[in-house]
Design a protein around this motif. Structure first.
Motif, PDB file in Angstrom:
ATOM      1  N   ASN A 123     -22.596  18.040 -13.764  1.00  0.00           N
ATOM      2  CA  ASN A 123     -22.955  19.092 -12.812  1.00  0.00           C
ATOM      3  C   ASN A 123     -23.277  20.374 -13.582  1.00  0.00           C
ATOM      4  O   ASN A 123     -23.375  20.363 -14.806  1.00  0.00           O
ATOM      5  CB  ASN A 123     -21.837  19.306 -11.787  1.00  0.00           C
ATOM      6  CG  ASN A 123     -20.530  19.779 -12.428  1.00  0.00           C
ATOM      7  OD1 ASN A 123     -20.500  20.190 -13.587  1.00  0.00           O
ATOM      8  ND2 ASN A 123     -19.452  19.710 -11.673  1.00  0.00           N
ATOM      9  N   ASN A 124     -23.442  21.474 -12.864  1.00  0.00           N
ATOM     10  CA  ASN A 124     -23.841  22.715 -13.525  1.00  0.00           C
ATOM     11  C   ASN A 124     -22.799  23.190 -14.545  1.00  0.00           C
ATOM     12  O   ASN A 124     -23.136  23.686 -15.624  1.00  0.00           O
ATOM     13  CB  ASN A 124     -24.128  23.815 -12.501  1.00  0.00           C
ATOM     14  CG  ASN A 124     -22.982  24.050 -11.553  1.00  0.00           C
ATOM     15  OD1 ASN A 124     -22.154  23.166 -11.315  1.00  0.00           O
ATOM     16  ND2 ASN A 124     -22.910  25.246 -10.992  1.00  0.00           N
ATOM     17  N   VAL A 158     -25.162  28.960 -15.710  1.00  0.00           N
ATOM     18  CA  VAL A 158     -25.999  28.096 -16.541  1.00  0.00           C
ATOM     19  C   VAL A 158     -27.008  28.942 -17.302  1.00  0.00           C
ATOM     20  O   VAL A 158     -27.233  28.753 -18.506  1.00  0.00           O
ATOM     21  CB  VAL A 158     -26.710  27.026 -15.692  1.00  0.00           C
ATOM     22  CG1 VAL A 158     -27.686  26.218 -16.547  1.00  0.00           C
ATOM     23  CG2 VAL A 158     -25.695  26.099 -15.037  1.00  0.00           C
ATOM     24  N   GLY A 159     -27.633  29.893 -16.607  1.00  0.00           N
ATOM     25  CA  GLY A 159     -28.615  30.765 -17.245  1.00  0.00           C
ATOM     26  C   GLY A 159     -28.014  31.566 -18.392  1.00  0.00           C
ATOM     27  O   GLY A 159     -28.603  31.659 -19.474  1.00  0.00           O
ATOM     28  N   SER A 160     -26.826  32.124 -18.170  1.00  0.00           N
ATOM     29  CA  SER A 160     -26.163  32.910 -19.213  1.00  0.00           C
ATOM     30  C   SER A 160     -25.834  32.052 -20.427  1.00  0.00           C
ATOM     31  O   SER A 160     -26.016  32.473 -21.575  1.00  0.00           O
ATOM     32  CB  SER A 160     -24.877  33.533 -18.668  1.00  0.00           C
ATOM     33  OG  SER A 160     -25.157  34.475 -17.654  1.00  0.00           O
ATOM     34  N   SER A 161     -25.350  30.833 -20.182  1.00  0.00           N
ATOM     35  CA  SER A 161     -24.996  29.949 -21.295  1.00  0.00           C
ATOM     36  C   SER A 161     -26.247  29.492 -22.046  1.00  0.00           C
ATOM     37  O   SER A 161     -26.211  29.298 -23.266  1.00  0.00           O
ATOM     38  CB  SER A 161     -24.197  28.743 -20.796  1.00  0.00           C
ATOM     39  OG  SER A 161     -24.931  27.977 -19.864  1.00  0.00           O
ATOM     40  N   LEU A 210     -34.595  34.663 -15.036  1.00  0.00           N
ATOM     41  CA  LEU A 210     -33.399  34.630 -14.190  1.00  0.00           C
ATOM     42  C   LEU A 210     -33.536  35.625 -13.037  1.00  0.00           C
ATOM     43  O   LEU A 210     -33.921  36.780 -13.244  1.00  0.00           O
ATOM     44  CB  LEU A 210     -32.154  34.955 -15.010  1.00  0.00           C
ATOM     45  CG  LEU A 210     -31.666  33.875 -15.984  1.00  0.00           C
ATOM     46  CD1 LEU A 210     -30.500  34.420 -16.813  1.00  0.00           C
ATOM     47  CD2 LEU A 210     -31.231  32.628 -15.223  1.00  0.00           C
ATOM     48  N   GLN A 211     -33.219  35.171 -11.832  1.00  0.00           N
ATOM     49  CA  GLN A 211     -33.269  36.042 -10.674  1.00  0.00           C
ATOM     50  C   GLN A 211     -32.071  36.988 -10.633  1.00  0.00           C
ATOM     51  O   GLN A 211     -32.158  38.114 -10.155  1.00  0.00           O
ATOM     52  CB  GLN A 211     -33.305  35.205  -9.384  1.00  0.00           C
ATOM     53  CG  GLN A 211     -34.534  34.325  -9.259  1.00  0.00           C
ATOM     54  CD  GLN A 211     -35.812  35.138  -9.237  1.00  0.00           C
ATOM     55  OE1 GLN A 211     -35.944  36.105  -8.481  1.00  0.00           O
ATOM     56  NE2 GLN A 211     -36.779  34.741 -10.071  1.00  0.00           N
ATOM     57  N   VAL A 212     -30.928  36.498 -11.138  1.00  0.00           N
ATOM     58  CA  VAL A 212     -29.697  37.295 -11.151  1.00  0.00           C
ATOM     59  C   VAL A 212     -29.174  37.360 -12.578  1.00  0.00           C
ATOM     60  O   VAL A 212     -29.040  36.338 -13.247  1.00  0.00           O
ATOM     61  CB  VAL A 212     -28.613  36.683 -10.232  1.00  0.00           C
ATOM     62  CG1 VAL A 212     -27.339  37.512 -10.303  1.00  0.00           C
ATOM     63  CG2 VAL A 212     -29.122  36.573  -8.798  1.00  0.00           C
ATOM     64  N   GLY A 244     -32.325  21.394 -11.123  1.00  0.00           N
ATOM     65  CA  GLY A 244     -32.265  22.653 -10.389  1.00  0.00           C
ATOM     66  C   GLY A 244     -31.091  23.536 -10.728  1.00  0.00           C
ATOM     67  O   GLY A 244     -30.761  24.458  -9.983  1.00  0.00           O
ATOM     68  N   TYR A 245     -30.465  23.289 -11.877  1.00  0.00           N
ATOM     69  CA  TYR A 245     -29.268  24.045 -12.235  1.00  0.00           C
ATOM     70  C   TYR A 245     -29.567  25.354 -12.965  1.00  0.00           C
ATOM     71  O   TYR A 245     -28.695  26.223 -13.069  1.00  0.00           O
ATOM     72  CB  TYR A 245     -28.343  23.204 -13.118  1.00  0.00           C
ATOM     73  CG  TYR A 245     -27.675  22.050 -12.406  1.00  0.00           C
ATOM     74  CD1 TYR A 245     -27.192  22.178 -11.105  1.00  0.00           C
ATOM     75  CD2 TYR A 245     -27.517  20.819 -13.051  1.00  0.00           C
ATOM     76  CE1 TYR A 245     -26.566  21.124 -10.464  1.00  0.00           C
ATOM     77  CE2 TYR A 245     -26.889  19.754 -12.409  1.00  0.00           C
ATOM     78  CZ  TYR A 245     -26.420  19.908 -11.120  1.00  0.00           C
ATOM     79  OH  TYR A 245     -25.800  18.866 -10.480  1.00  0.00           O
ATOM     80  N   THR A 246     -30.771  25.509 -13.494  1.00  0.00           N
ATOM     81  CA  THR A 246     -31.043  26.666 -14.345  1.00  0.00           C
ATOM     82  C   THR A 246     -31.148  27.978 -13.570  1.00  0.00           C
ATOM     83  O   THR A 246     -31.176  29.048 -14.168  1.00  0.00           O
ATOM     84  CB  THR A 246     -32.337  26.451 -15.156  1.00  0.00           C
ATOM     85  OG1 THR A 246     -33.395  26.042 -14.282  1.00  0.00           O
ATOM     86  CG2 THR A 246     -32.129  25.398 -16.225  1.00  0.00           C
TER      87      THR A 246
END
Length: 275
Positions: free
Chosen positions: A39-40, A77-80, A101-103, A70-72
């Protein structure tokens, strides 16, 4: 015995957090053989493992998998991902993930700034820090330490002083976090403000080898041997050991003032400790 994605992720995460990246990836293969899909949070652990090993190829492979699922878009996940690419020196990929990244939270900003600092892009790190503040994100201690290191690298004294004033104004960050205090000592020393560097060091509730060494190196570079030797003696009195860089600098500083006896004493002591 049935093992869930949560139990698999927990053991993979434990190994990646402990610096055992190869074992984390091996466990991931066992997880797939067990018929359990990641999972994410699993991908967060896998990216951390790849970053610790600087294995960008495996990191890219996991990136593609996570993206297809769809986890990115997940902030963790984005930060890592940003952190993984940064540690691997793949700053273009790190920046691409970051920009998409949106957030973005403080961890995301810190990851991209740390990646720039680690690979010598100090000016870019300062630019990103300004964007971070414009987005009204308060930096954590790790990010502040990275930005202060950037200031020292490019001689951005005014920016460093501005950050110092903000740190003191925000309360106990400097008092409670030796990482920030040590970074301030190093920044002032690299910018040639040795009196200020020593003042900050004297005010630190907890000093360490890095803070003392930063000041000693600063004095040595300006050929101020007496001050460097005095700091070195205090460092030893407080029970801290010298590393190779500090040893070379203090030997050079002693040479500039003709302190031959001190050179021999330091050399003999250092050799006996196996440096």
């Amino acid at each position: 015995m049935c093992r869930s994605v949560f139990s698999w992720t927990a053991i993979i995460s434990a190994h990646s957090s402990s610096g055992h990246g190869h074992e984390a990836l091996r466990l991931h293969k066992c997880m797939l053989q067990d018929g359990v899909e990641p999972n994410n949070y699993t991908y967060v652990a896998l990216f951390k493992a790849c970053g610790s090993m600087e294995d960008v190829r495996e990191g890219m492979r996991f990136h593609m998998e996570a993206s297809k699922k769809g986890y990115t878009s997940d902030v963790y996940v984005g930060s890592s991902l940003v952190s993984m690419y940064g540690k691997c020196g793949a700053l273009l990929e790190a920046r691409e993930v970051f920009d998409n990244l949106q957030v973005r939270d403080v961890i995301t900003w810190g990851a991209i700034i740390a990646g720039c600092v680690q690979h010598g892009y100090a000016q870019e790190a300062l630019h990103l820090f300004e964007r971070m503040r414009f987005d009204d994100i308060s930096p954590d201690a790790v990010t502040l330490a990275c930005v202060l290191k950037s200031c020292g690298c490019v001689g951005a004294l005014h920016k460093g002083q501005e950050i110092h004033a903000a740190v003191v104004g925000e309360g106990n960050m400097l008092v409670n976090n030796p990482m920030v205090g040590t970074a301030l000592v190093d920044m002032y020393a690299k910018c040639g403000m040795l009196a200020k560097s020593q003042q900050v060091l004297e005010e630190l509730p907890i000093r360490n080898e890095v803070s003392w060494s930063s000041l000693i190196v600063g004095y040595a570079k300006q050929c101020r041997g007496y001050e460097a030797l005095k700091c070195f003696e205090r460092m030893r009195y407080e029970g801290y050991l010298v590393d190779a860089i500090t040893f070379i600098c203090i030997m050079k500083a002693c040479g500039t003032i003709g302190a031959i006896d001190e050179v021999n004493e330091i050399y003999n002591e250092t050799v006996s400790r196996g440096l």
